[in-house]
Design a protein around this motif. Structure first.
Motif, short mmCIF file in Angstrom:
data_model
loop_
_atom_site.label_atom_id
_atom_site.label_comp_id
_atom_site.label_asym_id
_atom_site.label_seq_id
_atom_site.Cartn_x
_atom_site.Cartn_y
_atom_site.Cartn_z
N THR A 18 0.83 -1.20 0.00
CA THR A 18 0.00 0.00 0.00
C THR A 18 0.87 1.25 0.00
OG1 THR A 18 -1.76 -1.16 1.18
CG2 THR A 18 -1.79 1.25 1.25
N LEU A 19 1.92 1.26 0.82
CA LEU A 19 2.84 2.39 0.86
C LEU A 19 3.53 2.57 -0.50
CD1 LEU A 19 4.37 4.60 2.39
CD2 LEU A 19 5.98 2.84 3.16
N PHE A 20 3.97 1.47 -1.08
CA PHE A 20 4.64 1.53 -2.38
C PHE A 20 3.68 2.06 -3.45
CE2 PHE A 20 6.11 0.06 -6.45
CZ PHE A 20 7.49 0.00 -6.36
N GLY A 21 2.45 1.51 -3.48
CA GLY A 21 1.49 1.90 -4.51
C GLY A 21 1.08 3.36 -4.42
N THR A 22 0.85 3.84 -3.20
CA THR A 22 0.49 5.25 -3.02
C THR A 22 1.63 6.15 -3.48
OG1 THR A 22 -0.89 4.65 -1.13
CG2 THR A 22 -0.30 6.97 -1.36
N THR A 23 2.85 5.80 -3.10
CA THR A 23 4.00 6.60 -3.51
C THR A 23 4.19 6.55 -5.01
OG1 THR A 23 5.04 6.01 -1.40
CG2 THR A 23 6.46 6.99 -3.07
N GLU A 24 3.99 5.37 -5.59
CA GLU A 24 4.14 5.22 -7.05
C GLU A 24 3.20 6.16 -7.80
OE1 GLU A 24 3.89 1.56 -10.31
OE2 GLU A 24 2.69 1.51 -8.47
N HIS A 25 1.94 6.20 -7.36
CA HIS A 25 0.98 7.12 -7.99
C HIS A 25 1.39 8.58 -7.78
CE1 HIS A 25 -1.89 3.76 -8.44
NE2 HIS A 25 -2.49 4.55 -9.31
N ALA A 26 1.89 8.88 -6.58
CA ALA A 26 2.21 10.26 -6.24
C ALA A 26 3.39 10.79 -7.05
CB ALA A 26 2.51 10.39 -4.75
N VAL A 27 4.37 9.94 -7.35
CA VAL A 27 5.57 10.42 -8.05
C VAL A 27 5.42 10.36 -9.56
CG1 VAL A 27 7.02 9.66 -6.14
CG2 VAL A 27 6.75 8.18 -8.13
N LEU A 28 4.31 9.80 -10.03
CA LEU A 28 4.15 9.64 -11.48
C LEU A 28 4.25 10.97 -12.21
CD1 LEU A 28 3.65 7.24 -13.36
CD2 LEU A 28 1.21 7.76 -13.26
N ARG A 29 3.68 12.03 -11.60
CA ARG A 29 3.70 13.33 -12.24
C ARG A 29 5.11 13.88 -12.39
NH1 ARG A 29 0.19 18.63 -10.23
NH2 ARG A 29 1.33 20.16 -11.42
N GLY A 30 6.03 13.45 -11.53
CA GLY A 30 7.39 13.95 -11.59
C GLY A 30 8.24 13.29 -12.66
N ILE A 31 7.84 12.09 -13.14
CA ILE A 31 8.69 11.37 -14.09
C ILE A 31 8.03 11.13 -15.43
CG2 ILE A 31 10.05 10.24 -12.29
CD1 ILE A 31 8.36 7.78 -12.56
N VAL A 32 6.74 11.48 -15.55
CA VAL A 32 6.02 11.30 -16.81
C VAL A 32 5.51 12.66 -17.26
CG1 VAL A 32 4.03 10.23 -17.92
CG2 VAL A 32 5.33 8.95 -16.21
N PRO A 33 5.68 13.03 -18.53
CA PRO A 33 5.12 14.30 -19.02
C PRO A 33 3.63 14.36 -18.73
CG PRO A 33 6.59 13.36 -20.66
CD PRO A 33 6.44 12.33 -19.58
N ALA A 34 3.14 15.53 -18.34
CA ALA A 34 1.77 15.67 -17.88
C ALA A 34 0.75 15.19 -18.90
CB ALA A 34 1.49 17.13 -17.52
N GLU A 35 1.02 15.46 -20.20
CA GLU A 35 0.05 15.06 -21.21
C GLU A 35 -0.01 13.55 -21.40
OE1 GLU A 35 4.01 15.99 -23.17
OE2 GLU A 35 2.68 16.93 -21.68
N GLN A 36 0.98 12.81 -20.86
CA GLN A 36 0.99 11.36 -20.98
C GLN A 36 0.53 10.65 -19.70
OE1 GLN A 36 4.84 10.02 -22.31
NE2 GLN A 36 4.91 11.45 -24.03
N LEU A 37 0.11 11.41 -18.70
CA LEU A 37 -0.28 10.80 -17.43
C LEU A 37 -1.40 9.77 -17.57
CD1 LEU A 37 -0.05 13.82 -14.96
CD2 LEU A 37 1.25 11.69 -14.84
N PRO A 38 -2.50 10.08 -18.28
CA PRO A 38 -3.55 9.06 -18.40
C PRO A 38 -3.06 7.77 -19.05
CG PRO A 38 -4.40 11.21 -19.03
CD PRO A 38 -2.92 11.35 -18.89
N ASP A 39 -2.24 7.88 -20.10
CA ASP A 39 -1.71 6.68 -20.74
C ASP A 39 -0.80 5.90 -19.80
OD1 ASP A 39 -3.07 7.39 -22.98
OD2 ASP A 39 -1.31 7.94 -24.18
N ALA A 40 -0.03 6.61 -18.98
CA ALA A 40 0.86 5.94 -18.03
C ALA A 40 0.05 5.17 -16.99
CB ALA A 40 1.76 6.97 -17.34
#
Length: 332
Positions: free
Chosen positions: A41-63
């Motif tokens: 649960t800790l890993f998954g929440t963090t994974e979602h939270a950091v997605l914006r920092g490593i994926v371009p914003a326009e690609q977030l839904p696809d990621a």
């Protein structure tokens, strides 16, 4: 994320060692399962939270959609592979878990891009941070809508899958057929995850959310009629076909809407509400199936989805235009 994986490596290595020593017990297995779930649960929440920092914003839904596909794929391959390894040697599934988490640690360590902005000079205490996350969710119409839609929807879908399995067992259905039923449901989600990017481009998040809620209500009612056979799984598979596109659209917009420093706090609030309801579903499904019947239980879960459908239909938060997607990635 590295710490969560390290905890899981230690937990499963310890369990494998106790099995080899002949000292594994049910309490130990329960403790390892709880530790693994908490770390996950800790890993998954963090994974979602950091997605914006490593994926371009326009690609977030696809990621998000690709992550959904990964999850459904693993849920299909994992159980039979675990059973095969367990048949060869009782320790093998847990040793395989150790290596899978070591692989995850290597993957996380190879990420060179900063995953978040710099910390505040004086980090807030836990209670204050959680309260800020709750206030932010309560003050954003879109996030409030997500909260009141996701909780009953997750609760119902988790409950109906458990209800179908229990009902088939009570009717003397062969284990292989029950396994096939669960596979049909999982395949629906997997295909939906691959189709999610196309569906997101065709429909807005509000439309997708209303669609899945309305269709899921109708399909759960149909599944209640088909309760005594494997066919009951088909409407659930169709429902899960729509789920990844809806999740990807909503979480993509959530990531774009929420400030970087609040990503983890907001996701924790959303996941806590949705996850708590989902965790209670199997217990309630078992009780209701015992007292009444599988059909009656399915109707109750269909009513829960109908609540999500009403919220999705009348909510002004979902109809608000999405904010401009701007990337927050930093130079490596």
């Amino acid at each position: 994320m590295l710490a969560a994986d390290a905890v899981r490596v230690v937990a499963f290595a310890g369990l494998a060692a106790m099995i080899v020593a002949g000292r594994a017990s049910l309490p130990l297995i329960i403790v390892v399962a709880v530790v693994e779930t908490a770390a996950g649960t800790l890993f998954g929440t963090t994974e979602h939270a950091v997605l914006r920092g490593i994926v371009p914003a326009e690609q977030l839904p696809d990621a998000v959609a690709r992550n959904e596909a990964r999850g459904y794929g693993v849920s299909l391959v994992g159980p039979p592979l675990g059973g095969l390894l367990f048949g060869i040697a009782h320790t093998l599934p847990f040793v395989a878990n150790v290596f899978s988490y070591l692989g995850s640690m290597i993957g996380v360590a190879l990420i060179r891009r900063p995953m978040r902005p710099a910390r505040e000079a004086t980090p807030e205490k836990y209670g204050a941070a959680l309260a800020e996350g709750v206030r932010f969710v309560a003050g954003e119409p879109f996030l409030r809508a997500v909260l009141f839609i996701a909780a009953p929807l997750n609760f119902a879908i988790n409950g109906v899958i458990f209800t179908i399995v229990v009902s088939l067992q009570r009717h003397g259905t062969a284990p292989a057929v029950i396994g096939l039923t669960e596979t049909v449901i999982g395949v629906g989600g997997l295909i939906g995850a691959f189709a999610a990017p196309m569906m997101q481009r065709r429909w807005r998040p509000a439309t997708l959310t209303r669609l899945i809620c309305l269709v899921a209500t109708a399909l759960l009612l149909l599944s209640a009629v088909l309760m005594t056979g494997v066919a009951a799984a088909v409407p659930i598979a169709v429902t899960l076909f729509l789920a990844p596109a809806c999740n990807a659209a909503l979480f993509g917009r959530l990531a774009a809407t929420t400030p970087d420093r609040l990503q983890g706090r907001v996701l924790s609030v959303i996941f806590l509400a949705a996850g708590s309801a989902s965790a209670a579903a199997p217990l309630l499904a078992g009780l209701l199936t015992t007292v009444w019947s599988g059909t009656a239980t399915m109707l109750i879960f269909a009513a829960a989805v109908a609540v999500s459908a009403v919220v999705a239909t009348v909510s002004h938060g979902l109809r608000q235009p999405a904010p401009e997607l701007t990337t927050t990635r930093q130079a490596p």
